[in-house]
Motif scaffolding. Structure first.
Motif, PDB file in Angstrom:
ATOM      1  N   HIS A 181       0.826  -1.209   0.000  1.00 37.60           N
ATOM      2  CA  HIS A 181       0.000   0.000   0.000  1.00 37.60           C
ATOM      3  C   HIS A 181       0.862   1.261   0.000  1.00 37.60           C
ATOM      4  O   HIS A 181       0.503   2.265  -0.616  1.00 37.60           O
ATOM      5  N   SER A 182       2.025   1.192   0.667  1.00 38.58           N
ATOM      6  CA  SER A 182       2.935   2.341   0.674  1.00 38.58           C
ATOM      7  C   SER A 182       3.855   2.344  -0.547  1.00 38.58           C
ATOM      8  O   SER A 182       4.785   3.135  -0.619  1.00 38.58           O
ATOM      9  N   HIS A 183       3.594   1.455  -1.492  1.00 40.40           N
ATOM     10  CA  HIS A 183       4.294   1.349  -2.772  1.00 40.40           C
ATOM     11  C   HIS A 183       5.743   0.879  -2.630  1.00 40.40           C
ATOM     12  O   HIS A 183       6.595   1.196  -3.461  1.00 40.40           O
ATOM     13  N   ARG A 184       6.040   0.146  -1.549  1.00 39.53           N
ATOM     14  CA  ARG A 184       7.338  -0.531  -1.461  1.00 39.53           C
ATOM     15  C   ARG A 184       7.282  -1.767  -2.334  1.00 39.53           C
ATOM     16  O   ARG A 184       6.307  -2.520  -2.300  1.00 39.53           O
ATOM     17  N   ARG A 185       8.330  -1.980  -3.124  1.00 38.37           N
ATOM     18  CA  ARG A 185       8.319  -3.057  -4.108  1.00 38.37           C
ATOM     19  C   ARG A 185       9.295  -4.148  -3.707  1.00 38.37           C
ATOM     20  O   ARG A 185      10.460  -3.883  -3.442  1.00 38.37           O
ATOM     21  N   THR A 186       8.815  -5.392  -3.679  1.00 37.09           N
ATOM     22  CA  THR A 186       9.657  -6.545  -3.387  1.00 37.09           C
ATOM     23  C   THR A 186       9.361  -7.631  -4.405  1.00 37.09           C
ATOM     24  O   THR A 186       8.254  -7.710  -4.949  1.00 37.09           O
ATOM     25  N   ASN A 187      10.351  -8.450  -4.656  1.00 40.42           N
ATOM     26  CA  ASN A 187      10.191  -9.540  -5.616  1.00 40.42           C
ATOM     27  C   ASN A 187       9.348 -10.655  -5.009  1.00 40.42           C
ATOM     28  O   ASN A 187       9.388 -10.900  -3.811  1.00 40.42           O
TER      29      ASN A 187
END
Length: 62
Positions: A19-25
């Motif tokens: 939701h906070s737009h942190r991106r993980t694989n």
């Protein structure tokens, strides 16, 4: 191990976005089951995805 021996469906990779737009694989694995099927006239254990089992692409051994 997560690969269908009939259709070749395997692991798919992508990015999970919070939701906070942190991106993980991350990865999506196919629903693969170990079943006893008839291959070339002999019953052997193969890894088959549930889509191939449901559609009748695999003849299960008794």
């Amino acid at each position: 191990m997560a690969k269908c021996e009939v259709c070749g469906k395997g692991v798919t990779f992508g990015i999970k976005v919070s939701h906070s737009h942190r991106r993980t694989n991350r990865m999506w694995k196919p629903n693969v089951k170990r079943v006893k099927a008839v291959v070339n006239g002999t019953p052997t254990h193969v890894y088959v995805c549930t889509r191939c089992l449901r559609s009748g692409k695999v003849q299960r051994a008794v």
